[in-house]
Enzyme design. Structure first.
Site, PDB file in Angstrom:
ATOM      1  N   ASP A  67      64.958  44.561 -71.343  1.00 41.11           N
ATOM      2  CA  ASP A  67      64.393  44.711 -69.838  1.00 41.11           C
ATOM      3  C   ASP A  67      62.922  44.514 -69.650  1.00 41.11           C
ATOM      4  OD1 ASP A  67      63.826  47.059 -70.928  1.00 41.11           O
ATOM      5  OD2 ASP A  67      65.272  48.041 -69.689  1.00 41.11           O
ATOM      6  N   ASN A 136      69.425  59.922 -65.983  1.00 43.97           N
ATOM      7  CA  ASN A 136      70.689  59.699 -65.229  1.00 43.97           C
ATOM      8  C   ASN A 136      71.798  58.979 -65.785  1.00 43.97           C
ATOM      9  OD1 ASN A 136      69.632  57.138 -65.530  1.00 43.97           O
ATOM     10  ND2 ASN A 136      69.080  56.942 -63.268  1.00 43.97           N
ATOM     11  N   HIS A 138      71.481  56.112 -67.467  1.00 42.88           N
ATOM     12  CA  HIS A 138      71.318  54.510 -67.639  1.00 42.88           C
ATOM     13  C   HIS A 138      71.130  54.037 -69.075  1.00 42.88           C
ATOM     14  CE1 HIS A 138      66.711  54.267 -66.841  1.00 42.88           C
ATOM     15  NE2 HIS A 138      66.950  54.639 -68.044  1.00 42.88           N
ATOM     16  N   GLU A 143      71.456  51.103 -63.988  1.00 44.11           N
ATOM     17  CA  GLU A 143      71.315  52.419 -63.326  1.00 44.11           C
ATOM     18  C   GLU A 143      72.862  52.722 -62.852  1.00 44.11           C
ATOM     19  OE1 GLU A 143      68.642  53.943 -63.289  1.00 44.11           O
ATOM     20  OE2 GLU A 143      66.960  52.913 -62.487  1.00 44.11           O
TER      21      GLU A 143
END
Ligand code: PGA
Length: 259
Positions: A67, A136, A138, A143
């Protein structure tokens, strides 16, 4: 999914480096997927050491990063290209022609994402992909709520992710709102996956990913569907896994070392 629990961060990093080095030795033109963040730094340090001291050869390896932030130029201090340059690329003998990251400054981002997918395909697909995990759940910047079959595209970062990453920026407002990220579908096509996690603040996410239901709300739970996914943890990150699970794999190592 195979969980390997190591005593501490250094042992976790060494285990991951052994696996990467083993695959590079077996296939010198390995296609290696790379991740940014604090977690893989120890892995990169060990790979650099293996290159320097033991001649581990990167010259035929192709790399694809997961990314990149949208809107940061490649030389920006917090761009992922800069991070990789500083922490790995400048210290091993990778051929720059075989190094790929998404370009967060692309004019036509959608076309660029398609191009990135095509490059992965042209290289023969990713052999081994390194992953971190967000608090979280991800993976890369997929996400919670990301489509499980998604491909490389732009994602909006959640507040939690922007807060987690604010430590690298002068102020939280400077954390970019968007990123280009490989999709979950892209990641799942890699032939092998290594997910690394360290520290107590990852323990809930590791538990949800490894033992919870398969759900888009925990993108890392998709690894349960992968045939060769290795989850390499330190004790703190493994601390919320059920006892039996940890016990089973505790002493395991992925790579047989000569005695
Ligand atoms: P970290 O990030 O390694 O900096 O904790 C991991 C991630 O968000 O995927």
């Amino acid at each position: 999914m195979l969980a390997i629990v190591k005593d501490d961060y250094d042992a976790m990093s060494a285990e991951a480096a052994s696996l990467v080095a083993d695959r590079m030795q077996k296939k010198p033109n390995l296609v290696l997927g790379l991740a940014t963040g604090s977690t893989p730094l120890g892995l990169y340090r060990e790979l650099i050491r293996l290159h320097r001291d033991e001649g581990l050869d990167f010259s035929k390896v192709t790399t694809f990063n997961l990314d990149e932030y949208v809107g940061l130029p490649p030389n920006h201090e917090q761009s992922y290209r800069r991070f990789m340059g500083d922490n790995l690329f400048s210290q091993v003998n990778l051929d720059p022609r075989f190094v790929f990251l998404p370009n967060g400054m692309a004019n036509d981002i959608e076309a660029h994402c398609d191009w990135y997918e095509q490059q992965i395909g042209a290289a023969g697909g990713i052999d081994l992909q390194v992953l971190g995990i967000g608090s979280n759940g991800h993976i890369a910047f997929n996400e919670p709520g990301s489509s499980l079959g998604s491909r490389t595209r732009v994602k909006t970062l959640t507040r939690e992710t922007r807060e987690d990453n604010a430590r690298f920026f002068a102020s939280p407002d400077e954390v970019p709102r968007y990123a280009i990220t490989m999709g979950i579908g892209t990641i799942m096509e890699a032939r092998e996956l290594i997910l690394l996690a360290t520290g107590e603040n990852k323990a809930d996410a590791v538990r949800a990913a490894s033992e919870g239901p398969l759900t888009a709300m925990v993108p890392a739970s998709m690894l349960q569907m992968h045939r060769k996914a290795y989850v390499i943890l330190d004790r703190a990150a493994a601390s919320k896994l059920s006892g039996e699970y940890v016990h089973t794999y505790h002493a395991a190592s992925l790579v047989r070392r000569p005695r």
